[in-house]
Design a protein around this motif. Structure first.
Motif, PDB file in Angstrom:
ATOM      1  N   LEU A 134      13.009  11.212 -38.059  1.00  0.00           N
ATOM      2  CA  LEU A 134      11.895  12.075 -37.672  1.00  0.00           C
ATOM      3  C   LEU A 134      10.568  11.309 -37.705  1.00  0.00           C
ATOM      4  O   LEU A 134       9.704  11.512 -36.852  1.00  0.00           O
ATOM      5  CB  LEU A 134      11.834  13.301 -38.594  1.00  0.00           C
ATOM      6  N   LYS A 135      10.399  10.433 -38.681  1.00  0.00           N
ATOM      7  CA  LYS A 135       9.178   9.632 -38.750  1.00  0.00           C
ATOM      8  C   LYS A 135       9.071   8.700 -37.551  1.00  0.00           C
ATOM      9  O   LYS A 135       7.989   8.534 -36.977  1.00  0.00           O
ATOM     10  CB  LYS A 135       9.138   8.838 -40.050  1.00  0.00           C
ATOM     11  N   ASP A 136      10.184   8.085 -37.169  1.00  0.00           N
ATOM     12  CA  ASP A 136      10.180   7.234 -35.974  1.00  0.00           C
ATOM     13  C   ASP A 136       9.817   8.047 -34.742  1.00  0.00           C
ATOM     14  O   ASP A 136       9.039   7.607 -33.890  1.00  0.00           O
ATOM     15  CB  ASP A 136      11.556   6.595 -35.781  1.00  0.00           C
ATOM     16  N   PHE A 137      10.398   9.229 -34.637  1.00  0.00           N
ATOM     17  CA  PHE A 137      10.124  10.094 -33.491  1.00  0.00           C
ATOM     18  C   PHE A 137       8.638  10.443 -33.433  1.00  0.00           C
ATOM     19  O   PHE A 137       7.998  10.321 -32.375  1.00  0.00           O
ATOM     20  CB  PHE A 137      10.967  11.366 -33.589  1.00  0.00           C
ATOM     21  N   SER A 138       8.071  10.850 -34.536  1.00  0.00           N
ATOM     22  CA  SER A 138       6.661  11.246 -34.566  1.00  0.00           C
ATOM     23  C   SER A 138       5.754  10.075 -34.228  1.00  0.00           C
ATOM     24  O   SER A 138       4.750  10.228 -33.523  1.00  0.00           O
ATOM     25  CB  SER A 138       6.304  11.811 -35.941  1.00  0.00           C
ATOM     26  N   ARG A 139       6.102   8.885 -34.716  1.00  0.00           N
ATOM     27  CA  ARG A 139       5.278   7.713 -34.454  1.00  0.00           C
ATOM     28  C   ARG A 139       5.281   7.340 -32.981  1.00  0.00           C
ATOM     29  O   ARG A 139       4.219   7.127 -32.385  1.00  0.00           O
ATOM     30  CB  ARG A 139       5.766   6.535 -35.298  1.00  0.00           C
ATOM     31  N   VAL A 140       6.465   7.258 -32.391  1.00  0.00           N
ATOM     32  CA  VAL A 140       6.555   6.854 -30.986  1.00  0.00           C
ATOM     33  C   VAL A 140       5.913   7.891 -30.080  1.00  0.00           C
ATOM     34  O   VAL A 140       5.164   7.552 -29.153  1.00  0.00           O
ATOM     35  CB  VAL A 140       8.029   6.617 -30.585  1.00  0.00           C
ATOM     36  N   ARG A 141       6.171   9.155 -30.348  1.00  0.00           N
ATOM     37  CA  ARG A 141       5.566  10.207 -29.521  1.00  0.00           C
ATOM     38  C   ARG A 141       4.041  10.209 -29.673  1.00  0.00           C
ATOM     39  O   ARG A 141       3.305  10.443 -28.718  1.00  0.00           O
ATOM     40  CB  ARG A 141       6.145  11.559 -29.915  1.00  0.00           C
ATOM     41  N   GLY A 142       3.566   9.938 -30.887  1.00  0.00           N
ATOM     42  CA  GLY A 142       2.130   9.853 -31.103  1.00  0.00           C
ATOM     43  C   GLY A 142       1.499   8.679 -30.384  1.00  0.00           C
ATOM     44  O   GLY A 142       0.363   8.767 -29.898  1.00  0.00           O
ATOM     45  N   ASP A 143       2.232   7.573 -30.288  1.00  0.00           N
ATOM     46  CA  ASP A 143       1.718   6.409 -29.567  1.00  0.00           C
ATOM     47  C   ASP A 143       1.469   6.749 -28.097  1.00  0.00           C
ATOM     48  O   ASP A 143       0.477   6.282 -27.500  1.00  0.00           O
ATOM     49  CB  ASP A 143       2.706   5.246 -29.664  1.00  0.00           C
ATOM     50  N   SER A 144       2.336   7.539 -27.504  1.00  0.00           N
ATOM     51  CA  SER A 144       2.142   7.925 -26.096  1.00  0.00           C
ATOM     52  C   SER A 144       0.895   8.777 -25.931  1.00  0.00           C
ATOM     53  O   SER A 144       0.125   8.604 -24.976  1.00  0.00           O
ATOM     54  CB  SER A 144       3.367   8.689 -25.588  1.00  0.00           C
ATOM     55  N   LEU A 145       0.675   9.698 -26.855  1.00  0.00           N
ATOM     56  CA  LEU A 145      -0.519  10.543 -26.783  1.00  0.00           C
ATOM     57  C   LEU A 145      -1.782   9.715 -26.959  1.00  0.00           C
ATOM     58  O   LEU A 145      -2.815   9.993 -26.335  1.00  0.00           O
ATOM     59  CB  LEU A 145      -0.451  11.636 -27.843  1.00  0.00           C
ATOM     60  N   GLU A 146      -1.696   8.691 -27.804  1.00  0.00           N
ATOM     61  CA  GLU A 146      -2.859   7.823 -28.012  1.00  0.00           C
ATOM     62  C   GLU A 146      -3.220   7.100 -26.720  1.00  0.00           C
ATOM     63  O   GLU A 146      -4.409   6.925 -26.411  1.00  0.00           O
ATOM     64  CB  GLU A 146      -2.543   6.808 -29.116  1.00  0.00           C
ATOM     65  N   LEU A 147      -2.209   6.685 -25.948  1.00  0.00           N
ATOM     66  CA  LEU A 147      -2.480   6.032 -24.666  1.00  0.00           C
ATOM     67  C   LEU A 147      -3.195   6.963 -23.700  1.00  0.00           C
ATOM     68  O   LEU A 147      -4.000   6.522 -22.875  1.00  0.00           O
ATOM     69  CB  LEU A 147      -1.171   5.547 -24.039  1.00  0.00           C
ATOM     70  N   ALA A 148      -2.896   8.245 -23.784  1.00  0.00           N
ATOM     71  CA  ALA A 148      -3.447   9.209 -22.830  1.00  0.00           C
ATOM     72  C   ALA A 148      -4.858   9.667 -23.183  1.00  0.00           C
ATOM     73  O   ALA A 148      -5.510  10.333 -22.368  1.00  0.00           O
ATOM     74  CB  ALA A 148      -2.523  10.433 -22.748  1.00  0.00           C
ATOM     75  N   LYS A 149      -5.337   9.318 -24.378  1.00  0.00           N
ATOM     76  CA  LYS A 149      -6.671   9.751 -24.778  1.00  0.00           C
ATOM     77  C   LYS A 149      -7.733   9.211 -23.823  1.00  0.00           C
ATOM     78  O   LYS A 149      -7.731   8.039 -23.458  1.00  0.00           O
ATOM     79  CB  LYS A 149      -6.984   9.278 -26.199  1.00  0.00           C
ATOM     80  N   GLY A 150      -8.624  10.086 -23.420  1.00  0.00           N
ATOM     81  CA  GLY A 150      -9.726   9.677 -22.559  1.00  0.00           C
ATOM     82  C   GLY A 150      -9.433   9.731 -21.076  1.00  0.00           C
ATOM     83  O   GLY A 150     -10.342   9.549 -20.258  1.00  0.00           O
ATOM     84  N   LEU A 151      -8.185   9.976 -20.693  1.00  0.00           N
ATOM     85  CA  LEU A 151      -7.860  10.079 -19.270  1.00  0.00           C
ATOM     86  C   LEU A 151      -8.229  11.461 -18.739  1.00  0.00           C
ATOM     87  O   LEU A 151      -7.978  12.476 -19.391  1.00  0.00           O
ATOM     88  CB  LEU A 151      -6.370   9.831 -19.036  1.00  0.00           C
ATOM     89  N   SER A 152      -8.806  11.481 -17.566  1.00  0.00           N
ATOM     90  CA  SER A 152      -9.051  12.754 -16.896  1.00  0.00           C
ATOM     91  C   SER A 152      -7.769  13.229 -16.226  1.00  0.00           C
ATOM     92  O   SER A 152      -6.806  12.470 -16.088  1.00  0.00           O
ATOM     93  CB  SER A 152     -10.155  12.593 -15.848  1.00  0.00           C
ATOM     94  N   ASP A 153      -7.771  14.465 -15.796  1.00  0.00           N
ATOM     95  CA  ASP A 153      -6.596  14.973 -15.079  1.00  0.00           C
ATOM     96  C   ASP A 153      -6.368  14.163 -13.808  1.00  0.00           C
ATOM     97  O   ASP A 153      -5.227  13.884 -13.435  1.00  0.00           O
ATOM     98  CB  ASP A 153      -6.777  16.451 -14.742  1.00  0.00           C
ATOM     99  N   ALA A 154      -7.463  13.747 -13.160  1.00  0.00           N
ATOM    100  CA  ALA A 154      -7.332  12.928 -11.938  1.00  0.00           C
ATOM    101  C   ALA A 154      -6.754  11.558 -12.268  1.00  0.00           C
ATOM    102  O   ALA A 154      -5.880  11.046 -11.551  1.00  0.00           O
ATOM    103  CB  ALA A 154      -8.691  12.788 -11.262  1.00  0.00           C
ATOM    104  N   ASP A 155      -7.238  10.930 -13.357  1.00  0.00           N
ATOM    105  CA  ASP A 155      -6.676   9.637 -13.772  1.00  0.00           C
ATOM    106  C   ASP A 155      -5.170   9.727 -13.926  1.00  0.00           C
ATOM    107  O   ASP A 155      -4.434   8.792 -13.576  1.00  0.00           O
ATOM    108  CB  ASP A 155      -7.255   9.208 -15.126  1.00  0.00           C
TER     109      ASP A 155
END
Length: 422
Positions: A17-38
Motif C-alpha cells: 500500500l505504501k508503494d502504491f500511494s507513493r507511485v500514485r502520488g508521484d503522478s499527481l506531483e507531475l500534474a501540478k500546475g498544468l492547465s486543463d488545456a496543457d
C-alpha cells in the motif's frame, strides 16, 4: 502469468500500500500546475495528452484488478473503459490513439476524481490479504505507471516545444553547470560465452527473460555517452548532408523529415539552443546529446569509425555497475556532464541506443489473456535502448531493462554510447 510476474521471482515490500500511494502520488506531483488545456492537447500521434496518461494508468488498476478482485466495486464510468484502453485488444474496442487529443471531456478535474475513486478501491483491496499472484499484478501496475510518468514528461516536452512562448514545465535555470565531461576512453571486455537476462529476486518485465547464453567477441565500450559538443562537430562536418554514413532507411527518413540537428535544437545568434523541461536553454556542450533517433546514432557512430553496442554487450558491461544516476529524482530534468573514472552514466541521463532489434529471448512466451499483450506484441520493427534517462523515475532502472522504440523516433530522451570491436 509472464515470467516478470512469477511469484517465485517477486520481492514484495512489507507494505505494498505504501508503494502504491507513493507511485500514485508521484503522478499527481507531475500534474501540478498544468492547465486543463496543457493536459488535453496532443502534439503528434506518437504522443498522448497528460490527461490521458493520468487516466490510462488508473484504468489499468480498475480494469485488471478492481473489477476482477474487489467484491462490490462500482466502476467510476463505463465510458472510461473505452476511452482509456491503450492497446489491449482482448479487452475490447478503444478510442483511436491519433485522436486522444480530441477528448476535451472528461475534464482534468474529472480525471483526478477518477483517480481518487480508483485509489480508494485499491486502498481497500491492499488493506486486506493478497496472494502472490495478485500482489505481482499490482506491482506490474505500479511499474506500468512509472513508464507512463516518463512518457508524461517526454510527451509534455514535445507539446511545449511547439508553443512559441516556450513554456517551462518547471522553473527555468541555466542548463550549463559546473563540471566537465571525462575524456573519451575505452574499456575492453573479453566476451566469450556470457549470460544475459534477469535473474534472482525483484520485479522485471517479461521481455527481460528468460536468462540465456550469448556468445560475444571481444569488444570495447566508451567510458561515457557522446556529448553535445561532439555532436556539433558531426553537424559542422556535414553529417546530416552526406549519405555515406547512413543506413538506407535512415538517410531516406533524414531527407524526408529535413533533419539537420537533434530534435529541439535551434541555431540562433551564433549559438545552439534547445527546448528542455526547464524551458529554452543553451545547449551544454559537455552534457550527453539527447533526442536523437537510432538512425542518427548509427550514422554518428559510423562517422567516428565506431558502432553502436549490441544490447548483450551493454548488459555485460553494466552488470556490476550500481543502477543509479541522473534520473527524475535528481530534479535536474536534463542530461548532466559525465565525469570521473570507469564507465560513467550507464544509468540515467539518456537512454542509449543499441544496434539490437527488439526480439524475444530464447524461450520467451507471452502470457495468455490481456496482460500477455504487454510487451510481446511489439517485438517487430523496433530497436532496444538501455540504461534509463533523466526522465526515468527513481527505482525504475536496472541493467536488464529493455526499452524499445522505432529507429526513426526522436522525442524520447535518447542518446548513444560508442562501441567497437577489440
Amino acid at each position: 502469468m509472464p515470467d516478470g510476474l512469477s511469484p517465485s521471482k517477486q520481492t514484495l515490500t512489507p507494505d505494498l500500500l505504501k508503494d502504491f500511494s507513493r507511485v500514485r502520488g508521484d503522478s499527481l506531483e507531475l500534474a501540478k500546475g498544468l492547465s486543463d488545456a496543457d493536459a488535453t492537447v496532443q502534439s503528434m500521434e506518437d504522443a498522448s495528452p497528460s490527461k490521458w496518461h493520468l487516466a490510462h494508468v488508473t484504468w489499468f488498476f480498475e480494469r485488471f484488478i478492481l473489477r476482477e478482485h474487489l467484491s462490490g466495486y462500482t466502476p467510476f464510468s463505463d465510458d472510461f473503459d473505452y476511452l482509456f484502453n491503450s492497446y489491449y485488444d482482448a479487452v475490447g474496442d478503444r478510442h483511436p490513439r491519433p485522436r486522444r487529443g480530441m477528448l476535451t471531456r472528461p475534464r482534468l478535474d474529472e480525471v483526478l476524481a477518477y483517480r481518487a475513486h480508483v485509489d480508494a478501491g485499491m486502498e481497500t483491496l491492499l488493506s486486506g490479504e493478497l496472494n502472490k499472484e495478485l500482489a505481482g499484478l499490482v506491482t506490474l501496475g505500479l511499474h506500468h505507471e512509472q513508464q507512463h510518468q516518463e512518457l508524461f514528461l517526454t510527451d509534455l516536452l514535445h507539446l511545449f516545444a511547439h508553443n512559441p512562448l516556450k513554456p517551462a514545465f518547471r522553473p527555468p535555470e541555466l542548463r550549463l553547470m559546473k563540471g566537465d565531461a571525462a575524456e573519451l576512453s575505452w574499456q575492453r571486455f573479453e566476451g566469450g560465452l556470457v549470460e544475459i537476462g534477469h535473474e534472482g529476486e525483484g520485479f522485471f518485465f517479461d521481455c527481460e527473460g528468460p536468462r540465456h547464453k550469448v556468445w560475444l567477441e571481444p569488444f570495447e565500450l566508451a567510458n561515457r555517452a557522446v556529448t553535445n559538443g561532439e555532436w556539433m562537430s558531426f553537424v559542422s562536418d556535414g553529417g546530416y548532408e552526406r549519405p555515406d554514413h547512413w543506413l538506407s532507411d535512415g538517410w531516406a527518413t533524414c531527407q524526408a523529415e529535413g533533419w539537420q540537428a537533434p530534435l529541439y535544437w535551434r541555431f540562433e545568434d551564433g549559438e545552439w539552443w534547445t527546448m528542455t523541461l526547464r524551458g529554452w536553454q543553451p545547449v551544454d556542450p559537455k552534457a550527453p546529446v539527447c533526442h536523437v533517433s537510432q538512425y542518427e546514432a548509427d550514422a554518428y557512430a559510423s562517422w567516428v569509425g565506431a558502432r553502436l553496442p549490441d544490447e548483450a554487450e551493454w548488459e555485460v558491461a553494466a552488470h556490476d555497475v550500481p543502477p543509479d544516476g541522473n534520473d527524475v529524482g535528481t530534479g535536474r530534468l536534463s542530461p548532466a556532464p559525465q565525469s570521473g573514472d570507469g564507465l560513467l552514466g550507464l544509468f540515467g541521463d539518456v537512454w542509449e541506443w543499441t544496434r539490437s532489434a527488439y526480439a524475444p529471448y530464447p524461450g520467451f512466451k507471452a502470457a495468455e489473456g490481456a496482460v500477455g499483450e504487454y510487451n510481446g506484441k511489439f517485438m517487430s520493427g523496433q530497436y532496444v535502448l538501455r540504461g534509463g534517462a533523466c526522465s526515468t523515475p527513481p527505482g525504475h532502472i536496472r541493467a536488464t531493462y529493455r526499452n524499445f522504440f522505432h529507429p526513426g523516433k526522436r522525442w524520447q530522451f535518447a542518446g548513444l554510447r560508442l562501441a567497437r570491436d577489440a
